[in-house]
Design a protein around this motif. Structure first.
Motif, mmCIF file in Angstrom:
data_model
loop_
_atom_site.group_PDB
_atom_site.id
_atom_site.type_symbol
_atom_site.label_atom_id
_atom_site.label_comp_id
_atom_site.label_asym_id
_atom_site.label_seq_id
_atom_site.Cartn_x
_atom_site.Cartn_y
_atom_site.Cartn_z
ATOM 1 N N ALA A 67 35.707 35.457 32.489
ATOM 2 C CA ALA A 67 35.753 36.865 32.079
ATOM 3 C C ALA A 67 35.574 37.027 30.581
ATOM 4 O O ALA A 67 34.905 37.957 30.119
ATOM 5 N N LEU A 82 32.109 44.155 33.595
ATOM 6 C CA LEU A 82 33.160 45.055 34.081
ATOM 7 C C LEU A 82 33.726 45.960 32.998
ATOM 8 O O LEU A 82 34.689 46.682 33.242
ATOM 9 N N GLU A 83 33.136 45.918 31.815
ATOM 10 C CA GLU A 83 33.631 46.753 30.718
ATOM 11 C C GLU A 83 33.118 48.187 30.864
ATOM 12 O O GLU A 83 32.360 48.687 30.034
ATOM 13 N N LEU A 110 30.026 38.542 34.384
ATOM 14 C CA LEU A 110 30.764 39.753 34.733
ATOM 15 C C LEU A 110 30.405 40.885 33.781
ATOM 16 O O LEU A 110 30.308 40.681 32.577
ATOM 17 N N LYS A 160 37.658 41.074 26.922
ATOM 18 C CA LYS A 160 36.792 41.886 27.772
ATOM 19 C C LYS A 160 36.978 41.508 29.242
ATOM 20 O O LYS A 160 37.356 40.391 29.575
ATOM 21 N N ASN A 161 36.721 42.459 30.096
ATOM 22 C CA ASN A 161 36.725 42.322 31.558
ATOM 23 C C ASN A 161 38.117 42.203 32.186
ATOM 24 O O ASN A 161 38.249 42.359 33.405
#
Length: 386
Positions: free
Chosen positions: A293, A302-303, A300, A6-7
């Motif tokens: 991340a 950011l997904e 974070l 992820k991220n």
């Protein structure tokens, strides 16, 4: 087995975005159009930081996947590894590079933005492009500035990929030793730039640093730190206590702020950055960013679909952005003149560069790159869409 972190798609896009920011500002400055002077120092290192982030990310992902493949199958298939890298990197690199080598000098000359079309220069550029040695060309030979020079970092990655699985096999039970060796060689390559002129006065320290920067030796600490972060993650049971401490949310916030401050040169240590010793700082910050991340308690978030899509096409963003920025600036100057205009040149122009580059990269990915990626997946023991 499928691996997805992820991220990291978003971080891949952020790396490309930093390089776009740098060159959009650089081309404005080169043409005397920078209105907000404070942007020059702020963006001066974003390109280098973005490239260094790519290198750490590559070291992290490739190393983890090789560790996983060896765990699942008991060995590493060099054949499959090199086929996967060829199918991921070569098609767009060659298509873009050959088009730029032949067409870009002619197009830019029409706009009085480049010297007259020169056959020998084109031939030189083509040879180094096909040899995946554009970085060597920039370091030691003549080149056509602004055309395919952006691919120098792709060439370094290919040179890294050429030797990396061999090193992973040779040091399979001593990866920490390999990490220390890479750090040492990276440090030595920079230190020699200072030491050699004392013994050979004809050599120039500044020029040596410029040459070394374009070579794989200068990037080993970045690739190596990415590998070491992957090693820690792969052996997370062993490093559970350490990861628990490092991934404390307060530490994550501090490290994220520090990374931001270094990326935009708010914190800059000239004694280190002028000689590229700050790569060790970048390696540490970005290596930590990799672990942050993918951490279960990462701060974070950011997904997001847009970030994931832009991350998938980040390779195209990186390659296409320089001609887009140059041609967009030529068009802006032709239609709007050279008078300083904050809204036009500090906001609309870089935004235009980013949007156009992302659009072209997306079309390239969907209509061209994707076909090769489907073939690439057939040679993957550990499935990933990266």
């Amino acid at each position: 087995m499928r691996v997805y972190f992820k991220n990291l798609d978003a971080i891949r896009f952020i790396a490309a975005f930093l390089v776009v920011l740098h060159h959009a500002q650089y081309f404005k400055e080169e043409n005397g159009l920078d209105t907000w002077k404070f942007l020059n120092p702020a963006m001066a290192d974003t390109g280098r930081m973005g490239v260094n982030l790519f290198f750490v990310l590559s070291g992290f992902l490739i190393s983890y996947l090789l560790m996983k493949e060896r765990q699942d199958t008991g060995e590493l298939s060099l054949r499959n590894f090199y086929i996967r890298r060829i199918l991921r990197i070569w098609p767009l690199y060659l298509a873009f590079g050959i088009a730029m080598v032949f067409l870009a000098p002619y197009v830019l000359h029409l706009f009085n933005a480049a010297p007259e079309y020169d056959g020998s220069t084109v031939a030189t550029n083509l040879i180094f492009l096909l040899l995946f040695a554009v970085n060597i060309q920039l370091a030691f030979f003549p080149y056509n500035k602004g055309i395919v020079e952006i691919s120098w970092s792709v060439c370094i990655e290919e040179q890294f990929y050429l030797v990396w699985p061999l090193l992973m096999i040779a040091f399979r039970n001593r990866l920490k030793t390999l990490f220390i060796l890479m750090i040492g060689i990276g440090f030595l390559s920079k230190t020699l730039c200072i030491v050699l002129p004392y013994f050979f006065p004809a050599l120039n320290t500044r020029e040596l640093f410029g040459i070394n920067y374009l070579l794989l030796f200068d990037k080993l600490e970045l690739f190596g730190t990415g590998m070491f972060a992957a090693y820690i993650l792969f052996h997370k049971e062993t490093y559970e206590k350490l990861l628990g401490i490092l991934m404390n949310k307060g530490i994550q916030v501090v490290m994220l702020v520090l990374t931001f401050l270094f990326v935009f040169s708010v914190i800059r240590i000239p004694a280190l950055s002028d000689n590229y010793y700050d790569h060790f700082i970048h390696a540490f910050l970005f290596g930590y960013l990799m672990l942050m991340a993918v951490s279960p308690n990462s701060i974070l978030r950011l997904e997001q679909p847009l970030f994931k899509t832009l991350g998938k096409v980040s390779y195209g963003i990186y390659l296409f952005h320089t001609p887009v920025c140059q041609l967009a600036l030529i068009a802006f100057m032709k239609f709007f003149g050279r008078s300083p205009n904050i809204l036009l040149y500090e906001i609309i122009y870089p935004l235009t560069c980013l949007v156009l580059t992302c659009a072209i990269a997306y079309v390239s990915y969907e209509l061209f790159e994707k076909h090769f990626l489907k073939i690439k997946s057939r040679f993957a023991v550990v499935q990933t869409r990266l």
